[in-house]
Design a protein around this motif. Sequence first.
Motif, PDB file in Angstrom:
ATOM      1  N   VAL A 157      11.343  -0.814  -0.577  1.00 35.98           N
ATOM      2  CA  VAL A 157      11.604  -0.122  -1.842  1.00 35.98           C
ATOM      3  C   VAL A 157      10.695   1.081  -2.027  1.00 35.98           C
ATOM      4  O   VAL A 157      11.125   2.147  -2.476  1.00 35.98           O
ATOM      5  N   ASP A 158       9.422   0.920  -1.675  1.00 32.67           N
ATOM      6  CA  ASP A 158       8.431   1.974  -1.917  1.00 32.67           C
ATOM      7  C   ASP A 158       7.480   2.052  -0.722  1.00 32.67           C
ATOM      8  O   ASP A 158       6.342   1.602  -0.779  1.00 32.67           O
ATOM      9  N   PRO A 159       7.941   2.633   0.378  1.00 35.04           N
ATOM     10  CA  PRO A 159       7.169   2.609   1.632  1.00 35.04           C
ATOM     11  C   PRO A 159       5.872   3.411   1.605  1.00 35.04           C
ATOM     12  O   PRO A 159       5.060   3.277   2.513  1.00 35.04           O
ATOM     13  N   GLU A 160       5.645   4.226   0.575  1.00 35.05           N
ATOM     14  CA  GLU A 160       4.415   5.010   0.497  1.00 35.05           C
ATOM     15  C   GLU A 160       3.500   4.510  -0.621  1.00 35.05           C
ATOM     16  O   GLU A 160       2.675   5.258  -1.151  1.00 35.05           O
ATOM     17  N   ASN A 161       3.624   3.242  -0.954  1.00 34.17           N
ATOM     18  CA  ASN A 161       2.798   2.648  -2.007  1.00 34.17           C
ATOM     19  C   ASN A 161       1.568   1.988  -1.370  1.00 34.17           C
ATOM     20  O   ASN A 161       1.693   0.963  -0.699  1.00 34.17           O
ATOM     21  N   PRO A 162       0.371   2.554  -1.541  1.00 32.62           N
ATOM     22  CA  PRO A 162      -0.814   1.992  -0.873  1.00 32.62           C
ATOM     23  C   PRO A 162      -1.154   0.580  -1.323  1.00 32.62           C
ATOM     24  O   PRO A 162      -1.722  -0.205  -0.555  1.00 32.62           O
ATOM     25  N   GLU A 163      -0.809   0.224  -2.563  1.00 31.65           N
ATOM     26  CA  GLU A 163      -1.116  -1.117  -3.070  1.00 31.65           C
ATOM     27  C   GLU A 163      -0.384  -2.181  -2.250  1.00 31.65           C
ATOM     28  O   GLU A 163      -0.901  -3.285  -2.049  1.00 31.65           O
ATOM     29  N   GLU A 179      -6.843  -8.258  12.894  1.00 34.20           N
ATOM     30  CA  GLU A 179      -6.435  -6.956  13.431  1.00 34.20           C
ATOM     31  C   GLU A 179      -5.270  -6.381  12.637  1.00 34.20           C
ATOM     32  O   GLU A 179      -5.240  -5.179  12.341  1.00 34.20           O
ATOM     33  N   ASP A 180      -4.322  -7.224  12.288  1.00 40.44           N
ATOM     34  CA  ASP A 180      -3.193  -6.772  11.479  1.00 40.44           C
ATOM     35  C   ASP A 180      -3.656  -6.379  10.078  1.00 40.44           C
ATOM     36  O   ASP A 180      -3.131  -5.432   9.479  1.00 40.44           O
ATOM     37  N   ALA A 181      -4.635  -7.109   9.551  1.00 37.70           N
ATOM     38  CA  ALA A 181      -5.186  -6.772   8.239  1.00 37.70           C
ATOM     39  C   ALA A 181      -5.847  -5.392   8.280  1.00 37.70           C
ATOM     40  O   ALA A 181      -5.655  -4.569   7.372  1.00 37.70           O
ATOM     41  N   SER A 182      -6.622  -5.120   9.330  1.00 31.60           N
ATOM     42  CA  SER A 182      -7.266  -3.813   9.480  1.00 31.60           C
ATOM     43  C   SER A 182      -6.231  -2.698   9.569  1.00 31.60           C
ATOM     44  O   SER A 182      -6.387  -1.638   8.947  1.00 31.60           O
ATOM     45  N   ALA A 183      -5.172  -2.938  10.323  1.00 30.33           N
ATOM     46  CA  ALA A 183      -4.108  -1.935  10.462  1.00 30.33           C
ATOM     47  C   ALA A 183      -3.444  -1.659   9.121  1.00 30.33           C
ATOM     48  O   ALA A 183      -3.127  -0.511   8.780  1.00 30.33           O
ATOM     49  N   ALA A 184      -3.237  -2.714   8.330  1.00 33.10           N
ATOM     50  CA  ALA A 184      -2.609  -2.555   7.014  1.00 33.10           C
ATOM     51  C   ALA A 184      -3.501  -1.728   6.093  1.00 33.10           C
ATOM     52  O   ALA A 184      -3.011  -0.861   5.347  1.00 33.10           O
ATOM     53  N   LEU A 185      -4.814  -1.955   6.132  1.00 34.93           N
ATOM     54  CA  LEU A 185      -5.724  -1.180   5.293  1.00 34.93           C
ATOM     55  C   LEU A 185      -5.788   0.275   5.725  1.00 34.93           C
ATOM     56  O   LEU A 185      -5.870   1.185   4.894  1.00 34.93           O
ATOM     57  N   GLU A 186      -5.734   0.512   7.018  1.00 32.54           N
ATOM     58  CA  GLU A 186      -5.720   1.891   7.512  1.00 32.54           C
ATOM     59  C   GLU A 186      -4.467   2.617   7.036  1.00 32.54           C
ATOM     60  O   GLU A 186      -4.519   3.785   6.638  1.00 32.54           O
ATOM     61  N   THR A 187      -3.338   1.919   7.066  1.00 34.58           N
ATOM     62  CA  THR A 187      -2.095   2.508   6.560  1.00 34.58           C
ATOM     63  C   THR A 187      -2.210   2.806   5.075  1.00 34.58           C
ATOM     64  O   THR A 187      -1.821   3.882   4.607  1.00 34.58           O
ATOM     65  N   SER A 188      -2.762   1.847   4.322  1.00 31.79           N
ATOM     66  CA  SER A 188      -2.927   2.035   2.883  1.00 31.79           C
ATOM     67  C   SER A 188      -3.787   3.257   2.581  1.00 31.79           C
ATOM     68  O   SER A 188      -3.425   4.098   1.748  1.00 31.79           O
ATOM     69  N   MET A 189      -4.913   3.377   3.259  1.00 28.96           N
ATOM     70  CA  MET A 189      -5.844   4.462   2.973  1.00 28.96           C
ATOM     71  C   MET A 189      -5.300   5.825   3.381  1.00 28.96           C
ATOM     72  O   MET A 189      -5.570   6.836   2.727  1.00 28.96           O
ATOM     73  N   ARG A 190      -4.531   5.862   4.444  1.00 33.34           N
ATOM     74  CA  ARG A 190      -3.947   7.144   4.884  1.00 33.34           C
ATOM     75  C   ARG A 190      -3.066   7.762   3.804  1.00 33.34           C
ATOM     76  O   ARG A 190      -2.898   8.979   3.759  1.00 33.34           O
ATOM     77  N   LEU A 191      -2.510   6.934   2.946  1.00 32.52           N
ATOM     78  CA  LEU A 191      -1.583   7.416   1.929  1.00 32.52           C
ATOM     79  C   LEU A 191      -2.276   8.123   0.765  1.00 32.52           C
ATOM     80  O   LEU A 191      -1.619   8.810  -0.008  1.00 32.52           O
ATOM     81  N   GLY A 198      -7.252  11.886  -9.499  1.00 33.69           N
ATOM     82  CA  GLY A 198      -6.191  12.043 -10.488  1.00 33.69           C
ATOM     83  C   GLY A 198      -4.808  12.116  -9.893  1.00 33.69           C
ATOM     84  O   GLY A 198      -3.812  12.067 -10.609  1.00 33.69           O
ATOM     85  N   ASP A 199      -4.718  12.241  -8.566  1.00 29.57           N
ATOM     86  CA  ASP A 199      -3.414  12.262  -7.906  1.00 29.57           C
ATOM     87  C   ASP A 199      -2.713  10.923  -8.129  1.00 29.57           C
ATOM     88  O   ASP A 199      -3.333   9.858  -8.082  1.00 29.57           O
ATOM     89  N   ALA A 200      -1.415  10.982  -8.375  1.00 28.46           N
ATOM     90  CA  ALA A 200      -0.652   9.770  -8.672  1.00 28.46           C
ATOM     91  C   ALA A 200      -0.661   8.779  -7.513  1.00 28.46           C
ATOM     92  O   ALA A 200      -0.483   7.570  -7.718  1.00 28.46           O
ATOM     93  N   ALA A 201      -0.885   9.275  -6.308  1.00 28.65           N
ATOM     94  CA  ALA A 201      -0.878   8.391  -5.139  1.00 28.65           C
ATOM     95  C   ALA A 201      -2.154   7.561  -5.025  1.00 28.65           C
ATOM     96  O   ALA A 201      -2.187   6.560  -4.306  1.00 28.65           O
ATOM     97  N   MET A 202      -3.206   7.965  -5.749  1.00 25.88           N
ATOM     98  CA  MET A 202      -4.491   7.277  -5.608  1.00 25.88           C
ATOM     99  C   MET A 202      -4.502   5.986  -6.421  1.00 25.88           C
ATOM    100  O   MET A 202      -4.206   5.997  -7.619  1.00 25.88           O
ATOM    101  N   PRO A 203      -4.862   4.868  -5.811  1.00 25.90           N
ATOM    102  CA  PRO A 203      -4.953   3.612  -6.557  1.00 25.90           C
ATOM    103  C   PRO A 203      -6.006   3.701  -7.661  1.00 25.90           C
ATOM    104  O   PRO A 203      -6.934   4.508  -7.585  1.00 25.90           O
TER     105      PRO A 203
END
Length: 334
Positions: A157-163, A179-191, A198-203
């Motif tokens: 639904v929302d592939p660019e949602n860091p949360e 390792e999968d957890a680390s990869a998921a966090l790297e993906t989250s932070m890249r966004l 103040g950017d809407a993308a920032m958690p």
Amino acid sequence: MSVQYTVGDLIPKIQANIDSMEYPVALAFCQRALELEPTNAEILEVTGQVEIELDMFAEARNHLLEAIRLKPDQGYSKYMYLGQLSVEKEAIEAFQKGVELMTAEKAQLQDPVEIKLLSSKIAGALCSMTEIYLTDCCFEPEAESKCEEFLQHAQQVDPENPEVYQLLASVRLSQLRNEDASAALETSMRLWIDKEPGDAAMPIYDSRLALVKLLLELTMFQQAFAVLEGLQKENDQVVDLWYLYGWTYYCLGDDEEKSNEERMAHWEDARDCLELAVKLYNTIGSDDEAMVEHAHELIATINQVVPPSAPEEEEVVDEEIEFVSDDEDDAMEM
């Protein structure tokens, strides 16, 4: 209050007071509107919303349930509010109904901005459902499969949602898939990591504090510092911020592969940060007593290895400050 008001007159007044966070006044207008139309589902819902802000949770729950009874298939937000007030399976059912209504509404939208906003809300509800299965319902037999189902749906639904990816990391950690957890966090932070404040993308701030805890659990120290530096620029008067800074430095100093000099330096930095966390706690307080207790424990441990500065050095600093403050104008500026 004049009896000449209609519900149509009261609705904008309610909204204006909600927008200005004048919740007691908004509630007074809500109560007047309910006197005029006690079965108005819209007014019942907004009354529940205002009561949540005023910590009137039992009253809010009753009003939301009545709004749902009157219009069960119209309006998703009352289900989102009810989900916040509920626990375990009941909360999941409320969020699930909200997701169904949002999905149906999204299918009718044409505006990309509105679609993006609703997609984010759907993903947020799915994350809430996942968190319930990670915590309150973690022993249910379907817990793991539901977490996978909800997070997969959220990514679609929302592939660019860091949360979403941050929560995915929590699930992977619970599965011991580091390792999968680390990869998921790297993906989250890249966004969002290169976005401006103040950017809407920032958690939100608290979500990024929670991110640091996950990063530390995965020994991703450099990433943790990157997040902490951003948080510090945004607001440096937060107890948790300096505790996590101190905990990060402490973990670095606990690495036996580093030289003794490096370890000592990291632990001195850790102590500085932890002592600042304690000072802030003594000034502004914190709900997390265990965190502050841990900070004291870490400081005591560090002091056994790296003795604190001699009192004479502190006296020199005090004398310098006292000397500067002799000038009255400068003292006023300070």
